[in-house]
Motif scaffolding. Structure first.
Motif, mmCIF file in Angstrom:
data_model
loop_
_atom_site.group_PDB
_atom_site.id
_atom_site.type_symbol
_atom_site.label_atom_id
_atom_site.label_comp_id
_atom_site.label_asym_id
_atom_site.label_seq_id
_atom_site.Cartn_x
_atom_site.Cartn_y
_atom_site.Cartn_z
ATOM 1 N N ASP A 2 0.621 -1.064 -0.038
ATOM 2 C CA ASP A 2 -0.030 -0.055 0.053
ATOM 3 C C ASP A 2 0.753 1.253 0.046
ATOM 4 O O ASP A 2 0.542 2.172 -0.668
ATOM 5 C CB ASP A 2 -0.777 0.124 1.323
ATOM 6 N N ASN A 3 2.105 1.137 0.607
ATOM 7 C CA ASN A 3 2.713 2.403 0.528
ATOM 8 C C ASN A 3 3.613 2.836 -0.706
ATOM 9 O O ASN A 3 3.841 3.927 -0.666
ATOM 10 C CB ASN A 3 3.851 2.222 1.712
ATOM 11 N N GLN A 4 3.357 1.644 -1.611
ATOM 12 C CA GLN A 4 4.284 2.024 -2.843
ATOM 13 C C GLN A 4 3.381 3.156 -3.878
ATOM 14 O O GLN A 4 3.863 4.008 -4.405
ATOM 15 C CB GLN A 4 4.409 0.709 -3.561
ATOM 16 N N ILE A 5 2.157 3.018 -3.488
ATOM 17 C CA ILE A 5 1.244 4.184 -4.377
ATOM 18 C C ILE A 5 1.832 5.619 -3.594
ATOM 19 O O ILE A 5 1.719 6.289 -4.581
ATOM 20 C CB ILE A 5 -0.357 3.690 -4.019
ATOM 21 N N PHE A 6 1.869 5.655 -2.438
ATOM 22 C CA PHE A 6 2.270 6.869 -1.858
ATOM 23 C C PHE A 6 3.590 7.338 -2.241
ATOM 24 O O PHE A 6 3.782 8.610 -2.537
ATOM 25 C CB PHE A 6 2.059 6.853 -0.268
ATOM 26 N N TYR A 7 4.454 6.436 -2.519
ATOM 27 C CA TYR A 7 5.814 6.833 -2.829
ATOM 28 C C TYR A 7 5.818 7.106 -4.330
ATOM 29 O O TYR A 7 6.107 8.314 -4.704
ATOM 30 C CB TYR A 7 6.970 5.580 -2.792
ATOM 31 N N ILE A 8 5.062 6.733 -5.042
ATOM 32 C CA ILE A 8 5.192 7.120 -6.414
ATOM 33 C C ILE A 8 3.883 8.547 -6.748
ATOM 34 O O ILE A 8 4.679 9.395 -7.103
ATOM 35 C CB ILE A 8 3.963 5.933 -7.244
ATOM 36 N N LEU A 9 3.001 8.721 -5.856
ATOM 37 C CA LEU A 9 2.508 9.983 -5.869
ATOM 38 C C LEU A 9 3.368 11.172 -5.149
ATOM 39 O O LEU A 9 3.291 12.226 -5.923
ATOM 40 C CB LEU A 9 1.068 9.912 -5.043
ATOM 41 N N LEU A 12 5.743 12.239 -8.015
ATOM 42 C CA LEU A 12 5.161 12.749 -9.063
ATOM 43 C C LEU A 12 4.915 14.138 -8.614
ATOM 44 O O LEU A 12 5.148 15.230 -9.056
ATOM 45 C CB LEU A 12 3.915 12.220 -9.445
ATOM 46 N N LEU A 13 4.657 14.408 -7.343
ATOM 47 C CA LEU A 13 4.285 15.806 -6.658
ATOM 48 C C LEU A 13 5.695 16.542 -6.737
ATOM 49 O O LEU A 13 5.659 17.661 -6.991
ATOM 50 C CB LEU A 13 3.698 15.672 -5.261
ATOM 51 N N VAL A 14 6.828 15.966 -6.256
ATOM 52 C CA VAL A 14 8.062 16.608 -6.168
ATOM 53 C C VAL A 14 8.410 17.031 -7.710
ATOM 54 O O VAL A 14 9.006 18.056 -8.008
ATOM 55 C CB VAL A 14 9.154 15.651 -5.560
ATOM 56 N N ILE A 15 8.396 16.117 -8.809
ATOM 57 C CA ILE A 15 8.470 16.432 -10.234
ATOM 58 C C ILE A 15 7.695 17.792 -10.595
ATOM 59 O O ILE A 15 8.024 18.740 -11.257
ATOM 60 C CB ILE A 15 8.459 15.370 -10.994
ATOM 61 N N TYR A 16 6.503 17.536 -10.142
ATOM 62 C CA TYR A 16 5.493 18.765 -10.463
ATOM 63 C C TYR A 16 6.002 20.101 -9.909
ATOM 64 O O TYR A 16 5.874 21.059 -10.686
ATOM 65 C CB TYR A 16 4.020 18.386 -9.813
#
Length: 49
Positions: A2-9, A12-16
């Motif tokens: 479940d934590n993998q989704i939060f790492y990906i998000l 993406l937020l940092v890149i944004y």
């Protein structure tokens, strides 16, 4: 798993944020017109290639 989704998000937020900061810096540079280096509109019209 479940934590993998939060790492990906989070990634993406940092890149944004990085892209947003870069774009803000570029637009500020365009607004100051320093990129034109003292050229006038008349000089640019004469230089049509």
């Amino acid at each position: 798993m479940d934590n993998q989704i939060f790492y990906i998000l989070g990634g993406l937020l940092v890149i944004y944020f990085l892209i947003a900061i870069y774009n803000k810096r570029q637009s500020k540079r365009r607004k100051t017109r320093s990129f034109m280096e003292g050229r006038r509109l008349r000089d640019r019209r004469d230089r049509k290639d």
